[in-house]
Design an enzyme around this catalytic site. Structure first.
Site, short mmCIF file in Angstrom:
data_model
loop_
_atom_site.label_atom_id
_atom_site.label_comp_id
_atom_site.label_asym_id
_atom_site.label_seq_id
_atom_site.Cartn_x
_atom_site.Cartn_y
_atom_site.Cartn_z
N HIS A 134 0.85 -1.19 0.00
CA HIS A 134 0.00 0.00 0.00
C HIS A 134 0.89 1.24 0.00
O HIS A 134 1.83 1.34 0.79
CB HIS A 134 -0.92 0.00 1.22
N GLY A 135 0.59 2.16 -0.89
CA GLY A 135 1.46 3.31 -1.09
C GLY A 135 1.64 4.17 0.14
O GLY A 135 2.68 4.80 0.32
N GLU A 137 1.88 3.17 3.20
CA GLU A 137 2.50 2.41 4.29
C GLU A 137 3.96 2.16 3.93
O GLU A 137 4.35 1.07 3.49
CB GLU A 137 1.74 1.09 4.50
N ASN A 195 -3.72 -5.16 -2.80
CA ASN A 195 -4.00 -6.30 -1.92
C ASN A 195 -5.46 -6.73 -1.99
O ASN A 195 -5.95 -7.42 -1.10
CB ASN A 195 -3.63 -5.96 -0.47
N HIS A 235 3.27 -4.24 6.29
CA HIS A 235 2.21 -3.23 6.25
C HIS A 235 2.30 -2.34 7.49
O HIS A 235 3.13 -2.56 8.38
CB HIS A 235 0.84 -3.91 6.19
N TYR A 295 -10.63 -9.20 10.05
CA TYR A 295 -11.62 -8.65 9.11
C TYR A 295 -11.38 -9.30 7.75
O TYR A 295 -10.24 -9.48 7.35
CB TYR A 295 -11.57 -7.13 9.02
N GLU A 317 1.85 -6.60 10.13
CA GLU A 317 1.56 -5.21 10.46
C GLU A 317 2.61 -4.78 11.49
O GLU A 317 2.60 -5.26 12.63
CB GLU A 317 0.15 -5.09 11.03
#
Length: 500
Positions: A134-135, A137, A195, A235, A295, A317
């Site tokens: 993700h850009g 992160e 993702n 992430h 989730y 994460e």
């Protein structure tokens, strides 16, 4: 007194950003200096003065982003490219640099391979790290360059580093989404969340590979060309090690276990327990979580790796804040360094490894490895027929090797803790009732054509020898005929010659 206490407390909280569980901390000046030196090496500034806080991501596209404070202190894409190439020059004895493709805007997706024999095929497991999916992160891209340089600096000095370099092929993709990083947003240049862009096991909307994003297709092609045993993507936004499945068919938020649930929990725990405080999390027990229980994610890279790539992938994460102040990077690096190293080393510290051979010719046999009671199959490599099956240590397993045209074999093993088990299988060809060997060629690897040639050569040697002799004799006669014709053209014939 109360005012002084509040000021001190607010200062402490501002500097502790990875809040898995409370543990007092402060980095020594020596640790900060080491981090600064590593970052200088990243950018090739080892012998230069360097004002890291003055760098701006926004320089690449300043007209789009008037606010530049969030990116200050992070490598721009051009600096990242420079860092990767500089690492390749500085550490060429244990690395190679290659690209797996380009982003939407044409930025190369650079990869660093670290091994004592980079670029060579060996019967060893391979691990990949992917950052910046993700850009917005970007911590992962910074940490992965630090990791590469730390390994280079400590090779032949640290036993754990030696184990990784000598026994594993480590591949590092610092940024999967350089365009998103430039725009400081989650998606790529087409505003697609990478993702969520992979084929999904429950829903078919991503099944058309031609419609996938360039970055997604690059990852998919990468796994077809190279066999990875395990991997992890980095992430931000939480502090937890996430493992499959990432979703369920009913779309509910419930624990949904994959066939290797125990092994994934083991791998996730290695990262969490090696981390400074991830395992102390009050939100996630032990600092790990099943993705679907957290989730649901559909079209995720993690599940696709396990299903279609034969690769055990975790989603890590590593920072509560998606884009923390660059001044906090030394702390995040120190918190995650041993986790990353121990996760890669686990590929050779546990599990069952080996190769599959033919009993009559001794050649490697590409085939399949299964574990009784676990509904998942691991393929051997195509050329060397080596396999690397990750399993929970401290348990008993029945391991089976299967190759078409050969009799399958199984054996029982007890997998010790902190000790891998090696099992080589030697399979006998199947024989029909009339004594004919029932063999088939398994096209399980990139070089199966070479294996097929070796197979036919070994089983029909006498026939081929006769054919070669006949062909050689015919070539000899043809050569004489050509020479004779040339001589006739150069000088007038003395007499007529008839050849039958």
């Amino acid at each position: 007194m109360n005012l002084k206490f509040c000021i001190l407390f607010s200062f402490f909280v501002r500097n502790v950003i990875a809040r898995g569980g409370y543990r007092s901390t402060s980095l020594s000046s020596a640790a900060v200096n080491k981090f600064t030196l590593l970052r200088k090496k990243n950018l090739g500034f080892e012998n230069e003065s360097y004002a890291g806080s003055g760098r701006h991501l926004i320089e690449e596209n300043q007209s789009h982003h008037p606010r530049t404070d969030i990116a200050r202190g992070y490598m721009t894409n051009s600096e990242l490219e420079r860092a990767v190439k500089e690492f390749g020059r500085r550490c060429s004895h244990i690395s190679r640099i290659y690209s797996i493709g380009e982003s939407v805007r044409g930025f190369p997706l650079w990869v660093i391979e670290i091994s004592d024999k980079p670029g060579q095929e060996e019967p060893e497991p391979a691990f990949k790290f992917i950052g910046n999916v993700h850009g917005d992160e970007p911590v992962g891209r910074e940490l992965l360059l630090l990791l590469a340089n730390w390994i280079c600096d400590n090779y032949k000095r640290d036993p754990l580093v030696d184990l990784i370099v000598d026994k594993v092929h480590l591949h590092i993709l610092p940024s999967m989404n350089p365009d998103g990083f430039s725009f400081r947003r989650r998606g790529n240049a087409n505003k697609v969340d990478l993702n969520r862009d992979f084929p999904d096991q429950f829903f078919p909307w991503n099944n058309n590979e031609d419609a996938r994003q360039p970055e997604t297709k690059a990852i998919m092609s990468w796994l077809r060309e190279m066999r990875f045993t395990a991997s992890a993507s980095l992430h931000g936004g939480a502090l937890v090690a996430n493992y499959p499945w990432d979703a369920s068919l009913d779309k509910r938020k419930n624990y949904y276990a994959c066939p290797d649930d125990g092994t994934f929990r083991f791998l996730a725990s290695i990262y969490s327990k090696s981390h400074y405080n991830m395992s102390l999390s009050k939100e996630f027990e032990g600092g790990i979580t099943n993705g679907a229980a957290w989730y649901p994610v559909y079209g995720g890279m993690q599940d696709w790796n396990y299903i279609y790539g034969g690769c055990f992938e975790l989603t890590l994460e590593i920072s509560d804040n998606k884009w923390p102040n660059a001044k906090e990077l030394p702390t995040i690096w120190e918190y995650n360094k041993m986790s990353m190293l121990n996760l890669v080393a686990s590929l050779v510290k546990t599990g069952v490894h080996g190769r599959v051979f033919s009993s009559d010719s001794g050649r490697p046999l590409p085939g399949l490895i299964t574990i009784k009671g676990i509904n998942y199959t691991v393929k051997t490599s195509g050329t060397l027929a080596d396999y690397h099956r990750l399993l929970v240590p401290g348990e008993r397993y029945e391991v089976m090797a299967t190759v078409p045209g050969y009799k399958s074999k199984a054996t029982h093993i007890w997998l010790e803790k902190e000790e891998a088990t090696n099992v080589d299988f030697i399979l006998d060809p199947e024989v029909s009732s009339d004594g004919t060997l029932l063999r088939s060629i398994c096209d399980c690897g990139r070089k199966s054509r070479l294996l097929s040639i070796g197979y036919f050569w070994g089983t029909h040697f006498e026939v081929y020898l006769v054919l070669i002799v006949v062909l050689a004799f015919l070539c000899f006669l043809l050569t004489r005929r050509i020479k004779s014709n040339l001589l006739k053209q150069r000088s007038p014939p003395k007499r007529s010659v008839l050849t039958v």
